[in-house]
Design an enzyme around this catalytic site. Sequence first.
Site, mmCIF file in Angstrom:
data_model
loop_
_atom_site.group_PDB
_atom_site.id
_atom_site.type_symbol
_atom_site.label_atom_id
_atom_site.label_comp_id
_atom_site.label_asym_id
_atom_site.label_seq_id
_atom_site.Cartn_x
_atom_site.Cartn_y
_atom_site.Cartn_z
ATOM 1 N NE ARG A 179 -4.536 27.480 32.603
ATOM 2 C CZ ARG A 179 -3.479 28.212 32.237
ATOM 3 N NH1 ARG A 179 -3.356 29.456 32.680
ATOM 4 N NH2 ARG A 179 -2.577 27.730 31.429
ATOM 5 C CB SER A 227 -6.378 20.934 30.492
ATOM 6 O OG SER A 227 -5.376 21.072 29.516
ATOM 7 C CD GLU A 297 -7.466 23.833 33.063
ATOM 8 O OE1 GLU A 297 -7.482 24.464 31.984
ATOM 9 O OE2 GLU A 297 -6.431 23.301 33.512
#
Length: 314
Positions: A179, A227, A297
């Site tokens: 990520r 998320s 995130e």
Amino acid sequence: MTALAASRSHLIDRLPRPRGRLTADAPIGPQTWFRTGGPAEVLFRPADTEDLASFLAALPADVPVTVLGVGSNLLVRDGGVGGVVIRLMRGFAGVAVEGDEVTAGAGALDLNVALTARDHALEGLEFLSGIPGTIGGALRMNAGAYGGELADVLVGAQAVDRGGALHDVLPAKLGFRYRHSDAPSDWIFTSATLRGRPGDQMTIARRIAEIDSARTESQPRSRTGGSTFTNPSGHKAWELIDRAGCRGLRIGDAQVSDKHCNFLVNLGAATAADIEALGEEVRRRVLEHSGIRLEWEIRRIGEAKARVEAGAPA
């Protein structure tokens, strides 16, 4: 127009005149998936890469630049975003296939890229159908889901920097990891080329349908930012949140989803401040319960709303 908006409206007079659209005090918060947050001081929708590059080259150096995708994994704070917010739209949404390679503009939806690959019987890009965003955002954060991530399929990308210079980039230079990418913060990705492999079209279609079904069963679909926290090494964020007793937790109209507790949802009237405060409370409780610090995130941009706007009585 509020006093704060009026104090900002003069920025547009200092900007170069592009072929694309410039809009002062543009309500970008309601365009995000959370459907809340403040305006952009100026919103710029470039016509194409050349328009974007020439605008950036002529932009005064003191004007900050922020890039907005489809707004799926983003929280715009209630005070809005100063400077120029750039949104890549129609001129950056194309998807083309040549051989086993798919080239997509940074504004193309990840889902549309997966569907185009399906239509050309190319497998390996199905995971993109489970990522609610654009290719530009996927490049920036090495987005992934359902067993795949962008680093697995990227052939090359194109970007424009803050000075308007164009860059052709190979994956090895992007420093992809979970990520995250090491791409310079001032780069605006404009397109990417991805590699699939020949496959059976019906098998590919079934996999995309399976991903859609899994998302429907496990994730909320409305007024959410996807998320919220990345998975810490060796752990799943949702399990840590659940064990800390946060499922269903609320602040105002912001709630930890009962369906998937790594998702925050706007029940209708949540402010960005409510959502961010709820996320921070979840982080606090998880740290207290497990000793693990969750990392956001969801990208959070802009300023908190001032208690008293400029020029208003106390």
